[in-house]
Write a protein that holds these residues in place. Sequence first.
Motif, PDB file in Angstrom:
ATOM      1  N   THR A  33     -95.571  23.472  19.084  1.00  0.00           N
ATOM      2  CA  THR A  33     -95.044  24.802  19.351  1.00  0.00           C
ATOM      3  C   THR A  33     -95.271  25.157  20.816  1.00  0.00           C
ATOM      4  N   VAL A  34     -94.641  26.247  21.246  1.00  0.00           N
ATOM      5  CA  VAL A  34     -94.833  26.730  22.612  1.00  0.00           C
ATOM      6  C   VAL A  34     -96.312  26.973  22.881  1.00  0.00           C
ATOM      7  N   LEU A  35     -96.988  27.645  21.979  1.00  0.00           N
ATOM      8  CA  LEU A  35     -98.417  27.933  22.163  1.00  0.00           C
ATOM      9  C   LEU A  35     -99.234  26.644  22.254  1.00  0.00           C
ATOM     10  N   GLN A  36     -98.914  25.679  21.408  1.00  0.00           N
ATOM     11  CA  GLN A  36     -99.637  24.396  21.433  1.00  0.00           C
ATOM     12  C   GLN A  36     -99.369  23.642  22.728  1.00  0.00           C
ATOM     13  N   SER A  92     -83.701  28.060  25.245  1.00  0.00           N
ATOM     14  CA  SER A  92     -82.737  27.765  26.300  1.00  0.00           C
ATOM     15  C   SER A  92     -83.435  26.977  27.411  1.00  0.00           C
ATOM     16  N   GLY A  93     -82.639  26.394  28.295  1.00  0.00           N
ATOM     17  CA  GLY A  93     -83.217  25.652  29.411  1.00  0.00           C
ATOM     18  C   GLY A  93     -84.097  26.519  30.292  1.00  0.00           C
ATOM     19  N   GLY A  94     -83.641  27.752  30.569  1.00  0.00           N
ATOM     20  CA  GLY A  94     -84.437  28.652  31.396  1.00  0.00           C
ATOM     21  C   GLY A  94     -85.753  29.015  30.741  1.00  0.00           C
ATOM     22  N   GLN A  95     -85.719  29.227  29.419  1.00  0.00           N
ATOM     23  CA  GLN A  95     -86.968  29.517  28.703  1.00  0.00           C
ATOM     24  C   GLN A  95     -87.911  28.316  28.743  1.00  0.00           C
ATOM     25  N   LYS A  96     -87.371  27.118  28.541  1.00  0.00           N
ATOM     26  CA  LYS A  96     -88.210  25.910  28.587  1.00  0.00           C
ATOM     27  C   LYS A  96     -88.884  25.761  29.946  1.00  0.00           C
ATOM     28  N   GLN A  97     -88.122  26.006  31.026  1.00  0.00           N
ATOM     29  CA  GLN A  97     -88.701  25.805  32.346  1.00  0.00           C
ATOM     30  C   GLN A  97     -89.749  26.864  32.653  1.00  0.00           C
ATOM     31  N   ASP A 120     -92.838  36.371  21.946  1.00  0.00           N
ATOM     32  CA  ASP A 120     -92.271  36.192  20.611  1.00  0.00           C
ATOM     33  C   ASP A 120     -91.903  34.738  20.330  1.00  0.00           C
ATOM     34  N   LYS A 121     -91.981  33.875  21.363  1.00  0.00           N
ATOM     35  CA  LYS A 121     -91.650  32.455  21.193  1.00  0.00           C
ATOM     36  C   LYS A 121     -92.888  31.588  20.993  1.00  0.00           C
ATOM     37  N   ALA A 122     -94.049  32.184  20.834  1.00  0.00           N
ATOM     38  CA  ALA A 122     -95.300  31.420  20.777  1.00  0.00           C
ATOM     39  C   ALA A 122     -95.287  30.350  19.688  1.00  0.00           C
ATOM     40  N   ASN A 123     -94.698  30.663  18.549  1.00  0.00           N
ATOM     41  CA  ASN A 123     -94.702  29.710  17.437  1.00  0.00           C
ATOM     42  C   ASN A 123     -93.377  28.966  17.285  1.00  0.00           C
ATOM     43  N   ALA A 124     -92.494  29.120  18.268  1.00  0.00           N
ATOM     44  CA  ALA A 124     -91.227  28.391  18.251  1.00  0.00           C
ATOM     45  C   ALA A 124     -91.426  26.986  18.807  1.00  0.00           C
ATOM     46  N   TYR A 125     -90.477  26.114  18.507  1.00  0.00           N
ATOM     47  CA  TYR A 125     -90.502  24.754  19.047  1.00  0.00           C
ATOM     48  C   TYR A 125     -89.507  24.660  20.204  1.00  0.00           C
ATOM     49  N   PRO A 126     -89.764  23.767  21.151  1.00  0.00           N
ATOM     50  CA  PRO A 126     -88.917  23.700  22.352  1.00  0.00           C
ATOM     51  C   PRO A 126     -87.423  23.557  22.085  1.00  0.00           C
ATOM     52  N   ASN A 127     -87.053  22.855  20.999  1.00  0.00           N
ATOM     53  CA  ASN A 127     -85.615  22.625  20.780  1.00  0.00           C
ATOM     54  C   ASN A 127     -84.857  23.900  20.423  1.00  0.00           C
TER      55      ASN A 127
END
Length: 240
Positions: A93-96, A138-143, A128-135
Motif C-alpha cells: 500500500t501507499v503507507l507501506q 494517477s502518474g502525478g499521485q505516484k510521483q 485518503d490514499k494511505a491504504n490504496a495500492y499504486p496501480n
Amino acid sequence: MIEVNDLKISFGKMNVLKGLSTRIEKGDKVVVIGPSGSGKSTFLRCLNRLETPDSGSIIFEGQNITDKNCDINKIRRKMNMVFQHFNLFPHLTVLQNITLAPLTLKLQDKAVAEEYAMYLLKRIGLEDKANAYPNSLSGGQKQRIAIVRSLAMKPDVILFDEPTSALDPEMVGEVLQLMKDLADEGMTMVVVTHEMGFAREVANRVLFVSDGIIEEEGTPAEIFDSPKSPRLRQFLQAVL
C-alpha cells in the motif's frame, strides 16, 4: 555538502562523463539541463553510487563516497533519489511504501513511522490514499508519493532524475509544485529536468551538461538570458 572532482565514467567504448567537477552547497537548488545523451542522469546516478565512476572522487559531507570502503547504503539514507518511473512497490500500500525504509533500517518504530507518513500524505492532500495500492493512482499521485517516500527518510539532499518526464502534461504541475515547496523550505536538491520554467524559477544554480562535461554553469539569469557558449545558445533555441 557535495564536492565532485574530475568525474569520469565509460560504458564500453562510450565515454559518458569526461572529467566533470562541481560543488553543491547546503541549501542549493541545482538544476542540470542539457541534450539527451549528454551524461546528466549518469552524473546524478554517480552522486549516490548507483553508477560507479571509473575515476575521480565524490565527497559528501566530508566523506569520500567513491572509496571502496565507504558504506554507501548508510550514505543513501541521507542522499535519497526520486526516479523518473516512480519505482513504488506494487504489492505494498501507499503507507507501506512510505514506511518500508525507515522500518527496515530500524530508524523508527512502526507507530512513529506511520504517524510521520500520514503527516506527509496530508501535506500533499493524499491522506485518503494511505491504504490504496499504486496501480489505482494517477502518474502525478505516484510521483508525489515517491517524493514523500524519500522525505520519510529525512534526507539531507534529494536527487531528482527527470521526475516529470513520464507524466501526462496535466499532471506535471502538481509534482513541480511539491518540489517548489521543498525548495522554499530549504531542501538541498539536485534536479535533472527538461522543465526550463522550473529551472528558471526554482534553481539558484543551473548546470548545462553537454558531451560529458559541464559546458557552462551560472544563475538562471546568466544561463537563460546571457548564455556564453554557442552550444548552450543552440540548446536553448531548440527547447525554449
